[in-house]
Write a protein that holds these residues in place. Structure first.
Motif: not given
Length: 650
Positions: A75-81
């Motif tokens: 994942r590249l979203d802020a939460d994971h990435g």
């Protein structure tokens, strides 16, 4: 149930006593408490289990080195990435590591990793106390000691691969140890390898193996035996012989101890390849003589594949390769990771499985967001068994051209006839179809044969508005670590299997590599290489690489350099997504070739082929040579021990 609770509490007790401090701390003065954990056989068995509990985690993706390298993208979203505590192996490849707070800190403990020096200390305590167990037979005692010697050797070796020269923790320090004894120094790479190999030889008793059990009964699969001990030794020997550790003056000529001695050997020693060759052959012969063999699927296919088995040209080979991984404890698996979390999530099997077509909103145990870099779709051979840019019959220059999937017996059961895809996805080798998930392929998961659709708001497989983060960010998935019958929504629907650490095919490819490095091209190297290729439905190397109607570089296999390239690519294909690629690329000193290029994938918001099949850069990668070839020693340990020297660049 009572005995299980006792075992767990004993493991916790031993771990607590021995792991309160960092990598070489003195054992606390509580020997009576430690001794009580060896009062009888059951308690000693729990202590043995504790020694195993420090194995690097091959299942959990956030806590595993298997995510390092260039195969995966999560994942590249802020939460994971943008989190250092998630997808840690991926974050290593972005240049996020440091010595203040190391990611995957196997040296000290933390950053998602269990400290291996802690595990080594537990092994040492085991040695100090196992002779005091009154109701343990001598055969069991000797076998357990041999197992723990192999574990201790493996933990040292794992540290050696990550950090280069390490401190050898042969014995635990005592409360009365002097300051000089506590402030130990890192040893040269050759000394470390010699120590590890000598420990294994001790466990194998000069090759006779009279102490270590030959193999394990079903209930004890995953424990060390003579078969996997020899396989471990083979892996260590080929690592020692490889360019990173064998005459590496290019990277580490200025990396010296306080006496001015280089930590890495400066002179290349070809005899290390000979020793590796001999050790690998011994491991192969020992395994084969006890029934180990490359996997061939001989089961009954599901009803939807009966017709495919009658007509498809590749399904037998694709089944061979798929089930070689997911059919637990099969004859090809020499050593598997059995410390599985059966009820929890977080494994590669969960993150890579797509959501069920029956309920695409249900993401539990099938996260559908860990996928593959585009480069992996180009890695696999054509159906002729050579790279896509070498095959004259493959339209390499037009590989991204959209085309219709033919209704033929080669693609039957693996690509959706009549649908549109790109030429890159057609006429590839069976391993491509067994392990890769591409748009308009067919994937056997959730106990169904699923027509995968990767475009926006398509199911199963595609990115959609229902899950804004749970989708294959590259538009490319991986089947390899998902059992075809694995489901979603509850842990009991997930089919677990031991994650492969060493397979027989790995040993065969090691042998081909070592033979070529020591002798150059020859029949023995071709033979073991061809055995792996045969289970994949590919022609022998000598046949295809001498055919000018197929290959551009005719007779490439006849030169040492050419065969080296062929063997290395075969390893990268056969062992893809199993945690080998990162370490292989490092030992070959090829990180600059692979780890500097960004991760790419398809436009997952595309609603038709023209929009979807647009190559997009998704994540830049950062690699600094030679710094990143070795992990940083935690600064806290350097501050406490002035005799430790930091790795170059950190």
């Amino acid at each position: 149930m009572k005995s299980k609770i006792i075992a767990i509490s004993l493991i916790i007790s031993l771990s607590t006593i021995l792991t309160k401090c960092d990598y070489l701390d003195i054992i606390p003065d509580n020997t009576i408490e430690v001794g009580s954990l060896f009062e009888n056989r059951d308690k000693a068995l729990s202590a043995l289990s504790t020694c195993y509990s420090y194995m690097p985690n091959f299942e959990k993706l956030h806590e595993s080195m298997s995510l390092a390298g260039d195969e995966w993208l999560g994942r590249l979203d802020a939460d994971h990435g943008e989190s250092r505590s998630l997808q840690r192996g991926m974050q290593l490849m972005r240049g996020w590591n440091n010595s203040n707070d190391p990611i995957l800190n196997y040296w000290g403990n933390g950053g998602g990793a269990t400290g291996l020096y802690r595990g080594i200390r537990v092994c040492n305590v085991f040695f100090e106390n196992i002779d005091n167990v009154p109701d343990l037979t001598s055969a069991e005692r000797n076998d357990w000691v041999a197992q723990v010697k192999i574990l201790k050797a493996y933990y040292h070796y794992y540290l050696l691969r990550l950090y280069g020269p390490i401190v050898i923790a042969d014995k635990n320090l005592e409360p009365f140890s002097s300051v000089d004894e506590v402030r130990q120094e890192r040893q040269t790479v050759d000394s470390c390898f010699n120590y590890v190999l000598n420990l294994i030889d001790e466990a194998l008793v000069g090759g006779t193996g009279s102490d270590l059990f030959v193999e394990r009964e079903n209930a004890y699969y995953g424990q060390i035996d003579q078969i996997n001990a020899r396989a471990i030794k083979a892996q260590i020997l080929i690592t020692r012989a490889s360019p990173l550790f064998n005459g590496n003056s290019e990277y580490f000529s200025n990396f010296t101890n306080k006496e001015g001695q280089t930590y890495f050997p400066m002179q290349y020693d070809p005899e290390k390849w000979k020793q590796a060759l001999d050790g690998i052959k011994e491991a192969i012969d020992f395994a084969e003589n006890r029934g180990k063999k490359l996997y061939t699927f001989e089961g009954q296919p599901k009803f939807w594949d009966v017709d495919n088995f009658e007509k498809s040209e590749i399904i037998q080979y694709a089944y061979n390769k798929r089930f070689a991984i997911v059919d637990g404890w099969n004859d090809e698996l020499l050593w598997g990771y059995s410390g599985l979390d059966y009820e929890g999530q977080g494994g590669f099997a969960h993150a890579t499985n797509m959501r069920s077509v029956a309920d695409p909103t249900q993401a539990g145990y099938a996260w559908q967001w860990l996928g593959a870099d585009y480069r992996m779709t180009e890695l696999y051979h054509t159906k002729n068994g050579v790279p896509i840019d070498e095959d004259k019959t493959f339209e390499y220059d037009n590989r991204l051209q959209i085309t219709e999937i033919p209704d033929d017996n080669y693609h039957k059961g693996y690509m959706q006839a009549g649908q549109r895809t790109i030429k890159l996805h057609l006429n590839r080798e069976p391993r491509f179809y067994a392990w890769m998930v591409v748009d308009r392929c067919i994937w056997r998961t959730h106990d169904l044969a699923n027509d995968v659709k990767m475009r926006y708001n398509e199911f199963p497989g595609g990115r959609g508005s229902q899950h804004t983060t749970d989708f294959y960010w590259t538009g490319i998935g991986v089947k390899k670590m998902v059992h075809p019958e694995s489901g979603t929504g509850h842990w009991a629907r997930v089919v677990k299997f031991p994650y492969p650490i060493i397979r027989l095919s790995d040993l065969y490819l090691m042998y081909a590599e070592a033979y070529n490095e020591y002798h150059g091209p020859g029949a023995p190297a071709y033979d073991y290489l061809n055995r792996v290729r045969a289970t994949s439905g590919l022609k022998p190397v000598e046949e295809v690489w001498s055919d000018g109607n197929i290959v551009r570089t005719v007779d490439k296999h006849l030169t040492k350099e050419g065969l080296r390239d062929i063997i290395q690519r075969e390893r990268l294909i056969e062992l893809s997504f199993e945690g080998h690629r990162y370490f292989d690329i490092l030992r070959w000193k090829q990180a600059d070739r692979y780890f500097l290029s960004p991760v790419r994938g398809w436009n997952t918001t595309g609603v038709d082929p023209e929009q979807f099949y647009v190559l997009t850069t998704l994540q830049p990668r950062r690699w600094q040579t030679p710094r990143d070839y070795l992990m940083p020693i935690p600064i806290s340990d350097l501050n406490r021990n002035p005799n430790l020297k930091q790795n170059p660049g950190w």
